[in-house]
Design an enzyme around this catalytic site. Sequence first.
Site, mmCIF file in Angstrom:
data_model
loop_
_atom_site.group_PDB
_atom_site.id
_atom_site.type_symbol
_atom_site.label_atom_id
_atom_site.label_comp_id
_atom_site.label_asym_id
_atom_site.label_seq_id
_atom_site.Cartn_x
_atom_site.Cartn_y
_atom_site.Cartn_z
ATOM 1 N N ASP A 7 -26.668 -17.313 28.133
ATOM 2 C CA ASP A 7 -25.547 -16.409 27.895
ATOM 3 C C ASP A 7 -24.293 -17.279 27.848
ATOM 4 O O ASP A 7 -23.750 -17.660 28.879
ATOM 5 C CB ASP A 7 -25.458 -15.382 29.024
ATOM 6 N N GLU A 67 -27.798 -15.761 23.346
ATOM 7 C CA GLU A 67 -27.102 -14.530 22.969
ATOM 8 C C GLU A 67 -26.319 -14.764 21.683
ATOM 9 O O GLU A 67 -25.567 -15.735 21.562
ATOM 10 C CB GLU A 67 -26.157 -14.080 24.078
ATOM 11 N N ASP A 139 -23.828 -13.291 34.579
ATOM 12 C CA ASP A 139 -24.108 -14.219 33.484
ATOM 13 C C ASP A 139 -25.553 -14.716 33.536
ATOM 14 O O ASP A 139 -26.214 -14.839 32.502
ATOM 15 C CB ASP A 139 -23.134 -15.399 33.517
#
Length: 180
Positions: A7, A67, A139
């Site tokens: 992420d 991501e 996160d």
Amino acid sequence: MRVIGIDPGTRHLGWGVLESEGTRVTHVAHGVIDTDTSAPLASRLVEIDDALLQVFAEHRPEVAAVEALFFAKDPQSAAKLGHARGVVLLRLARAGIPFVEMPPARVKRAVVGGGLATKDQVARVITGILRLDSPPRADAADALANAFAHLTMARFTEALEAAGARLPPSRRRGPARRGR
């Protein structure tokens, strides 16, 4: 298969490593790379690169789920996120680790069941799925969700391909045939 979910972020970059053997998914490790927010952006990108190098060396992922970029309301934040993603993709390429990009809504659907899930919902569900003692930071939870979604979709794709191989040619889905 050992997959690392990532992420990206320039202040906090989440990562999570999962391993899949058959239908069993096992948590290996997760964490957050926290950069010095008072440092210039270029210095924070170097911190990210150095830390990822260590994470890859320690956990040896075979594939990564990163991501995908989404359109944020703040163009400056989106640009900084793009810088962090660039460092991640470069480090993956240099390490020879193939990657897939996972749109946030698809990850949320795979983990929580809805594309509009909150970060808290993702963290709670991923904690339960992986049987973690406590929820990871947001996160890291998002990174674990990326890895889990990739493993889930990879198993689904394998099952579809195996089922297609068993079907007679007339029942397989493929390019439309003309003349019928």
